[in-house]
Design a protein around this motif. Structure first.
Motif, PDB file in Angstrom:
ATOM      1  N   GLY A 184      -4.141   1.960  -6.843  1.00  0.00           N
ATOM      2  CA  GLY A 184      -4.506   3.338  -6.563  1.00  0.00           C
ATOM      3  C   GLY A 184      -3.460   4.113  -5.781  1.00  0.00           C
ATOM      4  O   GLY A 184      -3.791   5.093  -5.102  1.00  0.00           O
ATOM      5  N   VAL A 185      -2.197   3.689  -5.872  1.00  0.00           N
ATOM      6  CA  VAL A 185      -1.140   4.406  -5.154  1.00  0.00           C
ATOM      7  C   VAL A 185      -0.498   5.427  -6.084  1.00  0.00           C
ATOM      8  O   VAL A 185      -0.444   5.244  -7.299  1.00  0.00           O
ATOM      9  CB  VAL A 185      -0.067   3.439  -4.617  1.00  0.00           C
ATOM     10  CG1 VAL A 185      -0.689   2.486  -3.604  1.00  0.00           C
ATOM     11  CG2 VAL A 185       0.627   2.676  -5.736  1.00  0.00           C
ATOM     12  N   LYS A 186      -0.022   6.515  -5.501  1.00  0.00           N
ATOM     13  CA  LYS A 186       0.718   7.505  -6.278  1.00  0.00           C
ATOM     14  C   LYS A 186       2.048   6.886  -6.704  1.00  0.00           C
ATOM     15  O   LYS A 186       2.649   6.118  -5.944  1.00  0.00           O
ATOM     16  CB  LYS A 186       0.972   8.766  -5.446  1.00  0.00           C
ATOM     17  CG  LYS A 186      -0.292   9.425  -4.865  1.00  0.00           C
ATOM     18  CD  LYS A 186      -1.103  10.113  -5.928  1.00  0.00           C
ATOM     19  CE  LYS A 186      -2.357  10.774  -5.358  1.00  0.00           C
ATOM     20  NZ  LYS A 186      -2.062  11.895  -4.444  1.00  0.00           N
ATOM     21  N   ASN A 187       2.488   7.225  -7.902  1.00  0.00           N
ATOM     22  CA  ASN A 187       3.708   6.587  -8.390  1.00  0.00           C
ATOM     23  C   ASN A 187       4.474   7.540  -9.293  1.00  0.00           C
ATOM     24  O   ASN A 187       3.895   8.387  -9.962  1.00  0.00           O
ATOM     25  CB  ASN A 187       3.393   5.281  -9.123  1.00  0.00           C
ATOM     26  CG  ASN A 187       2.449   5.470 -10.295  1.00  0.00           C
ATOM     27  OD1 ASN A 187       2.889   5.683 -11.425  1.00  0.00           O
ATOM     28  ND2 ASN A 187       1.145   5.405 -10.044  1.00  0.00           N
ATOM     29  N   GLY A 188       5.806   7.379  -9.282  1.00  0.00           N
ATOM     30  CA  GLY A 188       6.623   8.293 -10.066  1.00  0.00           C
ATOM     31  C   GLY A 188       7.988   7.728 -10.371  1.00  0.00           C
ATOM     32  O   GLY A 188       8.470   6.797  -9.723  1.00  0.00           O
ATOM     33  N   VAL A 189       8.604   8.321 -11.383  1.00  0.00           N
ATOM     34  CA  VAL A 189       9.937   7.935 -11.844  1.00  0.00           C
ATOM     35  C   VAL A 189      10.802   9.190 -11.916  1.00  0.00           C
ATOM     36  O   VAL A 189      10.340  10.246 -12.361  1.00  0.00           O
ATOM     37  CB  VAL A 189       9.874   7.264 -13.233  1.00  0.00           C
ATOM     38  CG1 VAL A 189      11.263   6.887 -13.722  1.00  0.00           C
ATOM     39  CG2 VAL A 189       8.976   6.033 -13.189  1.00  0.00           C
ATOM     40  N   GLY A 197       0.786  -1.231   0.000  1.00  0.00           N
ATOM     41  CA  GLY A 197       0.000   0.000   0.000  1.00  0.00           C
ATOM     42  C   GLY A 197       0.816   1.278   0.000  1.00  0.00           C
ATOM     43  O   GLY A 197       0.274   2.360   0.289  1.00  0.00           O
ATOM     44  N   LYS A 198       2.095   1.182  -0.346  1.00  0.00           N
ATOM     45  CA  LYS A 198       2.940   2.381  -0.344  1.00  0.00           C
ATOM     46  C   LYS A 198       2.852   3.123  -1.672  1.00  0.00           C
ATOM     47  O   LYS A 198       2.706   2.507  -2.737  1.00  0.00           O
ATOM     48  CB  LYS A 198       4.416   1.997  -0.107  1.00  0.00           C
ATOM     49  CG  LYS A 198       4.656   1.120   1.103  1.00  0.00           C
ATOM     50  CD  LYS A 198       4.207   1.775   2.397  1.00  0.00           C
ATOM     51  CE  LYS A 198       4.515   0.872   3.581  1.00  0.00           C
ATOM     52  NZ  LYS A 198       3.957   1.423   4.855  1.00  0.00           N
ATOM     53  N   HIS A 199       2.945   4.441  -1.606  1.00  0.00           N
ATOM     54  CA  HIS A 199       3.211   5.225  -2.806  1.00  0.00           C
ATOM     55  C   HIS A 199       4.655   4.942  -3.207  1.00  0.00           C
ATOM     56  O   HIS A 199       5.522   4.773  -2.342  1.00  0.00           O
ATOM     57  CB  HIS A 199       3.011   6.713  -2.533  1.00  0.00           C
ATOM     58  CG  HIS A 199       1.661   7.044  -1.968  1.00  0.00           C
ATOM     59  ND1 HIS A 199       0.487   6.817  -2.654  1.00  0.00           N
ATOM     60  CD2 HIS A 199       1.314   7.573  -0.761  1.00  0.00           C
ATOM     61  CE1 HIS A 199      -0.540   7.204  -1.904  1.00  0.00           C
ATOM     62  NE2 HIS A 199      -0.070   7.661  -0.756  1.00  0.00           N
TER      63      HIS A 199
END
Length: 374
Positions: free
Chosen positions: A124-129, A97-99
């Motif tokens: 539904g977690v926030k995600n980025g690169v 459940g981690k972003h």
């Protein structure tokens, strides 16, 4: 923060981003409130983690990733570990459940990259690169020029990246040995085409096709233990890209070249109304009306100073560390639902170009780069 004992993770992400943000009182939200990140360093080598934590006043560290992910108080997982391990640890963090936020490449293949992006979207977690080059002052200035219409109709982009990475015999290598072993996730095509995808897409036009030739110029190197090893991965890539708008881009990437340019990476952009040349921090321009009138004459020594015909774009703003800048954006995205572009799906586009580049090299042909699968 997983895998930050390496050079990039320690310097750019821990020291110059998270610890710098803490030292300045946190990230300011739209409300005026501040968010202060509280890092826990995770890795496999307890000695390295302990030394790093003690050196920089970080209170928490552990070799138990599962236990760290089980703590509900730690809501964001960041990975700067090995590329081969990344899909697995990202999937583990998403399941907890981690972003998630990570370095690139996000995987070693497009299928793996898309799978982890879909997992994050489904959860539904926030995600980025990390897409750090878009935050470089030189490229920020290029983006400003394009927005202002300086180039007119853009024609071409020429990029030259790289430097000489020592083989390890006369001088120690300045990059780790795994970078030159394909079986360990090495190779400049995998490493750099992920960068060039987001740079080209965001600044000059969406990549639609690629022709790429790789090479292993240095067949044997010396590892960290002083032992010779066979270099099985490409250490140079020569690529041509077709972009939307009939723009042609060529980018040479090499760890076997010596620098005779203003910076370790230089981009020249030519358009009908003007041209620009940018490095990491500087950007110089030459508008169409100020272009000189060269005359080809091989019988006389060239006396014209072509560099003097270019004007430097001034620093009209403060340019913070690019990694920190993007970290602050991601934290605002997580806490404040601030705007965010650089998702895992955007990161997967880099692997799409890598796969296309490798196919092109193998088959010696142009390869189309279609829209990313859903």
């Amino acid at each position: 923060m997983h895998g930050v004992t390496g050079r990039m993770g320690t310097n750019q992400h821990l020291i110059r981003s998270i610890l710098a943000i803490r030292a300045d009182g946190g990230v300011v939200l739209a409300s005026g409130d501040r968010v202060v990140p509280d890092p826990i360093l995770i890795g496999r080598n307890a000695d390295k983690l302990k030394r790093l934590a003690e050196a920089h006043g970080v209170e928490r560290w552990s070799t138990d990733l599962a236990a760290a992910l089980a703590d509900p108080e730690d809501t964001v997982f960041f990975d700067a570990g090995t590329t081969q391990m990344r899909p697995q640890v990202l999937a583990q963090a998403i399941a907890a459940g981690k972003h998630v936020y990570c370095e690139k490449p996000t995987a070693t293949t497009l299928d793996e990259a898309l799978e982890v992006a879909r997992l994050a979207e489904a959860a539904g977690v926030k995600n980025g690169v990390v897409m750090d080059k878009l935050f470089l002052p030189g490229l920020i200035k290029l983006a400003m020029l394009r927005k202002a219409g300086f180039f007119g109709r853009m024609l071409s982009v020429k990029g030259d990246f790289g430097y000489w990475v020592f083989e390890g015999d006369l001088q120690p290598a300045q990059r780790p040995s795994w970078n030159y072993r394909k079986e360990d996730g090495g190779g400049i095509i995998l490493d750099m085409l992920c960068h060039w995808r987001y740079v080209l897409d965001h600044l000059f036009g969406t990549v639609t096709s690629v022709s790429c030739l790789g090479a292993t110029h240095i067949p044997e190197r010396i590892d960290e233990a002083g032992k010779p090893y066979k270099a099985t991965a490409d250490d140079a890539a020569y690529a041509t890209f077709e972009l939307d708008g009939d723009v042609i881009a060529t980018i040479n990437s090499s760890w076997a070249t010596r620098v005779y340019r203003d910076d370790l990476v230089v981009f020249q952009v030519d358009g009908t109304l003007g041209s620009a040349v940018a490095g990491l921090t500087t950007c110089k321009v030459q508008p169409h009306v100020a272009a000189p009138r060269p005359v080809w004459n091989p019988d006389e020594r060239q006396t014209h100073d072509f560099r003097a015909d270019w004007q430097e774009i001034p620093d009209t703003q403060t340019y913070p560390n690019g990694f920190r800048n993007q970290w602050e954006q991601f934290i605002r995205h997580v806490v404040d639902d601030g705007p965010w572009t650089f998702s895992l799906r955007e990161g997967a586009k880099g692997l799409q170009l890598v796969d296309a580049g490798l196919d092109s090299w193998r088959d010696r042909r142009w390869v189309d780069v279609p829209a990313l699968p859903a």
